[in-house]
Design a protein around this motif. Structure first.
Motif, PDB file in Angstrom:
ATOM      1  N   ASN A   2       0.833  -1.200   0.000  1.00  0.00           N
ATOM      2  CA  ASN A   2       0.000   0.000   0.000  1.00  0.00           C
ATOM      3  C   ASN A   2       0.869   1.252   0.000  1.00  0.00           C
ATOM      4  OD1 ASN A   2      -2.555  -1.333   0.281  1.00  0.00           O
ATOM      5  ND2 ASN A   2      -2.029  -1.727   2.412  1.00  0.00           N
ATOM      6  N   TRP A   3       0.294   2.340  -0.507  1.00  0.00           N
ATOM      7  CA  TRP A   3       0.921   3.650  -0.402  1.00  0.00           C
ATOM      8  C   TRP A   3       0.432   4.276   0.901  1.00  0.00           C
ATOM      9  CZ3 TRP A   3       4.701   5.625  -3.330  1.00  0.00           C
ATOM     10  CH2 TRP A   3       4.910   5.078  -4.592  1.00  0.00           C
ATOM     11  N   GLN A  22      17.637   5.694  -0.650  1.00  0.00           N
ATOM     12  CA  GLN A  22      18.918   5.069  -0.324  1.00  0.00           C
ATOM     13  C   GLN A  22      18.728   3.797   0.502  1.00  0.00           C
ATOM     14  OE1 GLN A  22      21.038   8.174   1.699  1.00  0.00           O
ATOM     15  NE2 GLN A  22      21.593   9.246  -0.191  1.00  0.00           N
ATOM     16  N   MET A  23      17.677   3.780   1.310  1.00  0.00           N
ATOM     17  CA  MET A  23      17.375   2.636   2.152  1.00  0.00           C
ATOM     18  C   MET A  23      16.665   1.528   1.359  1.00  0.00           C
ATOM     19  SD  MET A  23      15.519   3.052   5.819  1.00  0.00           S
ATOM     20  CE  MET A  23      14.058   2.055   5.873  1.00  0.00           C
ATOM     21  N   GLY A  24      16.256   1.842   0.125  1.00  0.00           N
ATOM     22  CA  GLY A  24      15.590   0.852  -0.713  1.00  0.00           C
ATOM     23  C   GLY A  24      14.076   0.869  -0.627  1.00  0.00           C
ATOM     24  N   VAL A  25      13.521   1.932  -0.057  1.00  0.00           N
ATOM     25  CA  VAL A  25      12.070   2.053   0.079  1.00  0.00           C
ATOM     26  C   VAL A  25      11.514   2.791  -1.136  1.00  0.00           C
ATOM     27  CG1 VAL A  25      10.213   3.076   1.464  1.00  0.00           C
ATOM     28  CG2 VAL A  25      12.191   2.050   2.591  1.00  0.00           C
ATOM     29  N   ASP A  26      10.436   2.247  -1.703  1.00  0.00           N
ATOM     30  CA  ASP A  26       9.744   2.897  -2.817  1.00  0.00           C
ATOM     31  C   ASP A  26       8.963   4.075  -2.248  1.00  0.00           C
ATOM     32  OD1 ASP A  26       8.563   3.503  -5.237  1.00  0.00           O
ATOM     33  OD2 ASP A  26       7.116   1.844  -5.160  1.00  0.00           O
ATOM     34  N   CYS A  27       9.353   5.288  -2.631  1.00  0.00           N
ATOM     35  CA  CYS A  27       8.672   6.466  -2.105  1.00  0.00           C
ATOM     36  C   CYS A  27       8.444   7.481  -3.214  1.00  0.00           C
ATOM     37  CB  CYS A  27       9.449   7.086  -0.949  1.00  0.00           C
ATOM     38  SG  CYS A  27      10.956   7.900  -1.434  1.00  0.00           S
ATOM     39  N   TYR A  28       7.568   8.445  -2.939  1.00  0.00           N
ATOM     40  CA  TYR A  28       7.247   9.480  -3.912  1.00  0.00           C
ATOM     41  C   TYR A  28       7.013  10.782  -3.171  1.00  0.00           C
ATOM     42  CZ  TYR A  28       4.742  11.970  -7.607  1.00  0.00           C
ATOM     43  OH  TYR A  28       4.327  12.900  -8.536  1.00  0.00           O
ATOM     44  N   PHE A  55       4.958  10.072   0.277  1.00  0.00           N
ATOM     45  CA  PHE A  55       4.228   8.824   0.094  1.00  0.00           C
ATOM     46  C   PHE A  55       5.218   7.667   0.041  1.00  0.00           C
ATOM     47  CE2 PHE A  55       1.860  12.224  -2.009  1.00  0.00           C
ATOM     48  CZ  PHE A  55       0.647  12.136  -1.353  1.00  0.00           C
ATOM     49  N   VAL A  56       4.933   6.587   0.773  1.00  0.00           N
ATOM     50  CA  VAL A  56       5.789   5.399   0.757  1.00  0.00           C
ATOM     51  C   VAL A  56       4.960   4.175   0.403  1.00  0.00           C
ATOM     52  CG1 VAL A  56       7.540   6.254   2.356  1.00  0.00           C
ATOM     53  CG2 VAL A  56       5.553   5.094   3.261  1.00  0.00           C
ATOM     54  N   ASN A  57       5.544   3.309  -0.427  1.00  0.00           N
ATOM     55  CA  ASN A  57       4.877   2.083  -0.870  1.00  0.00           C
ATOM     56  C   ASN A  57       5.526   0.915  -0.136  1.00  0.00           C
ATOM     57  OD1 ASN A  57       3.262   0.349  -2.286  1.00  0.00           O
ATOM     58  ND2 ASN A  57       4.318   0.606  -4.235  1.00  0.00           N
ATOM     59  N   LEU A  58       4.830   0.406   0.887  1.00  0.00           N
ATOM     60  CA  LEU A  58       5.389  -0.617   1.761  1.00  0.00           C
ATOM     61  C   LEU A  58       4.372  -1.700   2.074  1.00  0.00           C
ATOM     62  CD1 LEU A  58       6.899   1.711   4.504  1.00  0.00           C
ATOM     63  CD2 LEU A  58       8.218   0.356   2.919  1.00  0.00           C
ATOM     64  N   LYS A  59       4.906  -2.858   2.484  1.00  0.00           N
ATOM     65  CA  LYS A  59       4.050  -3.873   3.086  1.00  0.00           C
ATOM     66  C   LYS A  59       3.679  -3.379   4.481  1.00  0.00           C
ATOM     67  CE  LYS A  59       6.412  -7.684   0.838  1.00  0.00           C
ATOM     68  NZ  LYS A  59       7.310  -8.818   1.054  1.00  0.00           N
ATOM     69  N   ASP A  60       2.532  -3.814   4.949  1.00  0.00           N
ATOM     70  CA  ASP A  60       2.077  -3.402   6.275  1.00  0.00           C
ATOM     71  C   ASP A  60       3.092  -3.786   7.357  1.00  0.00           C
ATOM     72  OD1 ASP A  60       0.090  -2.204   7.962  1.00  0.00           O
ATOM     73  OD2 ASP A  60      -0.451  -4.229   8.626  1.00  0.00           O
TER      74      ASP A  60
END
Length: 154
Positions: A2-3, A22-28, A55-60
């Protein structure tokens, strides 16, 4: 995945986004270019479209990992749960910012006294005046129909 919406310290949006990447998190972090003017010069600067939001796209299960980053304050919550933004909404923001025919963009919240046009539902295309805004509902005055509309949200 989820975003989610991260709330950051003021003016830290771009720094937080860089560190998340840099940490490898999908963000916008949507940014717009504006011309800032000082007494001695003008300069084009990129500023975030939404103040203090990334906005970050992560697993819960991975949500707590973002708190390792300096500048992250908390997640934005909606009705007691972390606010989730749909993929379509993120894509709309991206497409809108990529459009070349837009000259200026600003984000404001709905305030009491604002005149708005309803875009969907039984009262679509009706003009309304915002009479009340709360955590659970809006109250709108539809002058052309002579009625008051209360919209509750979940």
């Amino acid at each position: 995945m989820n975003w989610y919406v991260l709330y950051t310290k003021p003016k830290w949006e771009k720094k937080v986004a860089e560190r998340l990447i840099q940490m490898g998190v999908d963000c916008y972090c949507p940014v717009i270019t504006k011309v800032k003017e000082w007494s001695d010069r003008k300069k084009k600067v990129e500023i975030p479209l939404f103040n203090s939001y990334v906005f970050v796209n992560l697993k819960d299960t991975d949500r707590n990992s973002v708190f390792q980053i300096a500048g992250v304050v908390r997640y934005l919550f909606w009705l007691g749960k972390p606010a989730i933004v749909r993929d379509e909404e993120i894509n709309i923001i991206k497409k809108s910012l990529a459009a070349t025919n837009i000259s200026d963009i600003s984000v404001t919240s709905i305030q009491v006294g604002d005149r708005i046009k309803l875009e969907s539902g039984a009262f679509s295309n009706q003009d309304a005046i915002v009479q009340e805004v709360s955590n659970t509902h809006y109250i709108l005055v539809l002058e052309s129909l002579g009625c008051v509309l209360k919209i509750k949200y979940k």
